[in-house]
Design a protein around this motif. Structure first.
Motif, PDB file in Angstrom:
ATOM      1  N   LEU A   8       1.468   5.015  -7.299  1.00 50.71           N
ATOM      2  CA  LEU A   8       2.740   4.578  -6.453  1.00 50.71           C
ATOM      3  C   LEU A   8       3.455   5.734  -6.018  1.00 50.71           C
ATOM      4  O   LEU A   8       4.099   6.646  -7.547  1.00 50.71           O
ATOM      5  N   ARG A   9       4.093   6.268  -5.074  1.00 50.60           N
ATOM      6  CA  ARG A   9       4.493   7.698  -5.388  1.00 50.60           C
ATOM      7  C   ARG A   9       6.035   7.586  -3.921  1.00 50.60           C
ATOM      8  O   ARG A   9       5.988   6.581  -3.447  1.00 50.60           O
ATOM      9  N   GLY A  10       7.176   7.709  -5.101  1.00 56.27           N
ATOM     10  CA  GLY A  10       7.928   7.871  -4.149  1.00 56.27           C
ATOM     11  C   GLY A  10       9.281   8.705  -4.660  1.00 56.27           C
ATOM     12  O   GLY A  10       9.125   9.296  -5.633  1.00 56.27           O
ATOM     13  N   LYS A  11       9.847   8.631  -3.683  1.00 55.27           N
ATOM     14  CA  LYS A  11      11.266  10.064  -4.116  1.00 55.27           C
ATOM     15  C   LYS A  11      12.847   9.400  -4.795  1.00 55.27           C
ATOM     16  O   LYS A  11      13.120   8.194  -3.925  1.00 55.27           O
ATOM     17  N   VAL A  12      13.230   9.201  -5.844  1.00 53.82           N
ATOM     18  CA  VAL A  12      14.051   9.084  -6.585  1.00 53.82           C
ATOM     19  C   VAL A  12      15.070   9.545  -7.285  1.00 53.82           C
ATOM     20  O   VAL A  12      14.865  10.660  -7.361  1.00 53.82           O
TER      21      VAL A  12
ATOM     22  N   GLU B  92       2.804  -3.295  -7.560  1.00 53.84           N
ATOM     23  CA  GLU B  92       2.363  -2.946  -6.532  1.00 53.84           C
ATOM     24  C   GLU B  92       1.308  -1.983  -6.765  1.00 53.84           C
ATOM     25  O   GLU B  92       0.066  -2.513  -6.065  1.00 53.84           O
ATOM     26  N   VAL B  93       0.973  -1.423  -7.642  1.00 58.53           N
ATOM     27  CA  VAL B  93      -0.412  -0.747  -8.566  1.00 58.53           C
ATOM     28  C   VAL B  93      -1.164  -1.783  -8.891  1.00 58.53           C
ATOM     29  O   VAL B  93      -2.479  -1.579  -7.823  1.00 58.53           O
ATOM     30  N   VAL B  94      -0.556  -2.575  -9.311  1.00 55.53           N
ATOM     31  CA  VAL B  94      -1.678  -3.456 -10.382  1.00 55.53           C
ATOM     32  C   VAL B  94      -2.292  -4.438  -8.870  1.00 55.53           C
ATOM     33  O   VAL B  94      -3.271  -4.219  -9.136  1.00 55.53           O
ATOM     34  N   SER B  95      -1.397  -4.791  -7.723  1.00 53.53           N
ATOM     35  CA  SER B  95      -2.074  -5.755  -7.312  1.00 53.53           C
ATOM     36  C   SER B  95      -3.114  -5.253  -6.363  1.00 53.53           C
ATOM     37  O   SER B  95      -4.068  -5.534  -5.964  1.00 53.53           O
ATOM     38  N   TRP B  96      -2.862  -3.407  -5.449  1.00 50.55           N
ATOM     39  CA  TRP B  96      -3.343  -2.937  -5.607  1.00 50.55           C
ATOM     40  C   TRP B  96      -4.588  -2.186  -5.533  1.00 50.55           C
ATOM     41  O   TRP B  96      -5.448  -2.958  -5.119  1.00 50.55           O
ATOM     42  N   LEU B  97      -5.142  -1.797  -7.198  1.00 49.82           N
ATOM     43  CA  LEU B  97      -6.105  -2.297  -7.583  1.00 49.82           C
ATOM     44  C   LEU B  97      -6.859  -3.419  -8.039  1.00 49.82           C
ATOM     45  O   LEU B  97      -7.623  -3.077  -7.826  1.00 49.82           O
TER      46      LEU B  97
ATOM     47  N   GLY C 264       1.280   5.053 -11.985  1.00 46.41           N
ATOM     48  CA  GLY C 264      -0.218   4.455 -12.304  1.00 46.41           C
ATOM     49  C   GLY C 264      -0.583   4.330 -12.826  1.00 46.41           C
ATOM     50  O   GLY C 264      -0.364   4.148 -13.671  1.00 46.41           O
ATOM     51  N   PHE C 265      -2.249   4.267 -13.043  1.00 53.91           N
ATOM     52  CA  PHE C 265      -2.653   4.358 -14.312  1.00 53.91           C
ATOM     53  C   PHE C 265      -4.031   4.969 -14.141  1.00 53.91           C
ATOM     54  O   PHE C 265      -4.888   5.966 -12.575  1.00 53.91           O
ATOM     55  N   PRO C 266      -4.830   5.478 -14.799  1.00 57.91           N
ATOM     56  CA  PRO C 266      -5.941   6.230 -14.742  1.00 57.91           C
ATOM     57  C   PRO C 266      -7.193   5.062 -14.375  1.00 57.91           C
ATOM     58  O   PRO C 266      -7.003   3.562 -14.749  1.00 57.91           O
TER      59      PRO C 266
ATOM     60  N   GLY D 251      -0.987   3.883   2.506  1.00 60.57           N
ATOM     61  CA  GLY D 251       0.523   4.264   2.404  1.00 60.57           C
ATOM     62  C   GLY D 251       1.033   4.935   1.269  1.00 60.57           C
ATOM     63  O   GLY D 251       0.933   5.709   1.266  1.00 60.57           O
ATOM     64  N   GLU D 252       2.142   3.782   0.363  1.00 61.80           N
ATOM     65  CA  GLU D 252       2.730   4.360  -0.956  1.00 61.80           C
ATOM     66  C   GLU D 252       1.747   4.888  -1.789  1.00 61.80           C
ATOM     67  O   GLU D 252       2.444   5.385  -2.802  1.00 61.80           O
ATOM     68  N   ILE D 253       0.581   4.180  -1.927  1.00 60.37           N
ATOM     69  CA  ILE D 253      -0.480   4.282  -2.643  1.00 60.37           C
ATOM     70  C   ILE D 253      -1.334   5.125  -2.993  1.00 60.37           C
ATOM     71  O   ILE D 253      -1.702   5.114  -2.041  1.00 60.37           O
TER      72      ILE D 253
END
Length: 157
Positions: free
Chosen positions: A15-19, A33-38, A67-69, A78-80
């Protein structure tokens, strides 16, 4: 004590973002969100989760990926995002303790590399691969003071 290790290419999903600096915790909370997408794409991580700092500007904002390898390169949505952690030499050190201590561990790794005359694979505030790899599973190690986190920063080839 820091050391230099050689890494092979590693595909990943994140997941990519600016913070802002004070927004890292809230961004980290989005790891699900990354876990769910995977899971929805039937892709299994093959190693520990990481934060990848793409742009480090402490006075403005950070561009981060969490994220994850994975085994193979995929296409995000999207953001993924997907990508490849590049092969090469990395300066690395393991931090034992609360993630709050990573600021000091990072400072110490940067200073060590400077004292060794090493050059980062970075251009200004933009890094090729600056990673925090979270080796401790919170379900197995609930006390943050017992966590183990590897810092791996890519060196110029």
């Amino acid at each position: 004590m820091p050391e230099i290790v050689k890494r092979d290419e590693r595909p990943y999903v994140a997941l990519r973002g600016k913070v802002a600096m004070d927004g890292i915790g809230a961004f980290a909370d989005r790891m699900g969100e990354v876990v769910s997408w995977l899971a929805a794409h039937e892709i299994a991580p093959n190693d520990a989760p990481f934060f990848k700092y793409d742009v480090v500007d402490m006075e403005a904002e950070l561009v981060l990926e969490i994220g994850f390898p994975v085994d193979d390169l995929h296409h995000g949505e999207g953001e993924i995002v997907t990508g490849v952690l590049p092969a090469g030499r990395y300066a690395t050190v393991t931090h034992h303790g609360h993630p709050d201590g990573l600021v000091d561990a990072t400072r110490d790794l940067l200073a060590w590399a400077d004292a060794q005359g090493l050059e980062w694979d970075a251009h200004g505030t933009k890094w090729t691969a600056r990673l925090e790899i979270y080796k401790s599973d919170p379900r197995e190690v609930p006390d943050l003071n017992d966590w183990e986190t590897d810092l791996e920063f890519k060196l110029k080839d």
